[in-house]
Write an enzyme that holds these catalytic residues in place. Structure first.
Site: not given
Ligand code: PAF
Length: 320
Positions: A9, A12, A129, A185, A189, A193, A203, A253, A268
């Protein structure tokens, strides 16, 4: 260091690019035969912040083809971790280390049920990514990778993985507080998320609306209470402030959970907001915002084929 990466993915493929470009022997393992054949034939294209690249990795659906390896990097979604680690046990030799920088709570524990804890190295990555298609990814953002080990006994393995990553161009540092790193971390999320998945915002846009901004602060606040009650040391003095700054730094993102929802895939959420709920239950701490976010994302996942889209809604609506 001969390496196997499980899951071609976004992350990876990105790690494969870095390691292969620096001359390492890398195998990708994928359970989807059609994707294996496509990547074997066409390779992987990477575009984005690190430029445009094309790699032709060794890839197989049969882990035994790779033989024993020194490093296994698990790059699947949290709900596939158990199946992924079980599939690659034939590749584990005396010196093999298993690395996970996956999102979500519980990956290291799942891995450590299958392999000895001393082999496990875990951490987080701020590399961003996105999958654009099979064998095609966008490198959305550069960021530090931080790794640590659950037991003192793995410290040599930890140094070896950090050295490999750094010489391959993946900026990596080590920590002796792996638990604190992973929970810190996780709270990022927790704040980003599910809210992006439900609103379909990028985001950074979560900060533009009072409602999402408030829910972000409340979800993270519940998480902080749970994590502190567990006696875990958080890496940031003001976690809400940190989550907002990550949302700003990754403003463009599409979060990994929103990517899943857009592709109508399993998310997830159980390992992110759901982890706050289940840990909160064990400690007698209420987590209503995380509970609601989890219920909503799970409803979204369960109803992809039933959701009403504009034209269908108008055509099917009653005139009363
Ligand atoms: O899951 C994600 O997308 C990333 O961990 C984060 C930090 C929220 C940035 O997009």
């Amino acid at each position: 260091m001969k390496t196997v990466i499980v899951g071609p993915g976004a992350m990876g493929s990105l790690f494969a690019y870095y390691l292969i470009s620096s001359g390492e022997e890398v195998w990708l393992i994928d359970y989807r035969l059609a994707r294996v054949e496509k990547i074997k034939k066409e390779g992987i294209k990477i575009e984005g912040v690190s430029g445009e690249h094309h790699i032709k990795p060794r890839i197989t659906a049969d882990p035994k083809e790779a033989g024993k390896v020194e490093l296994i990097i698990i790059c699947v979604k949290a709900y596939d971790t158990e199946a992924a680690i079980k599939r690659v046990t034939p590749l584990i030799g005396e010196t093999t280390t298993v690395l996970s920088v996956q999102n979500g709570k519980g990956n290291l524990e799942i891995i450590a049920e299958v392999v000895e804890k001393e082999r496990v190295v875990g951490g987080t990555t701020a590399q961003g990514a996105t999958v654009l298609g099979e064998g095609h990814i966008r490198h959305a953002g550069l960021g530090e990778t931080i790794i640590g080990c659950p037991t003192e006994a793995s410290s040599k393995r930890l140094e070896a993985v950090a050295a490999l990553f750094n010489r391959s161009g993946v900026k990596t540092s080590t920590t002796d507080d792996l638990k604190g790193l992973i929970w810190s971390k996780l709270l990022i999320n927790v704040g980003i998320n599910a809210l992006t998945a439900l609103t379909r915002l990028k985001n950074g846009q979560l900060l533009d609306y009072p409602g999402t901004r408030k829910l972000m602060a409340e979800a993270v606040g519940e998480g902080v209470k749970v994590v502190e009650a567990k006696g875990v040391h958080l890496s940031y003095p003001d976690v809400v402030d940190k989550v907002e700054s990550v949302a700003r730094a990754t403003a463009a993102n599409i979060s990994s959970m929103l990517q899943d929802v857009l592709k109508k895939k399993h998310t997830e959420v159980d390992y992110i907001n759901g982890a706050i709920v289940s840990e909160g239950q064990k400690l007698g701490i209420e987590t209503p915002v995380n509970q609601s976010l989890t219920y909503l994302v799970k409803t979204l996942e369960a109803s992809y084929d039933k959701q009403i889209h504009l034209f269908q809604g108008i055509a099917g609506s009653s005139k009363e």
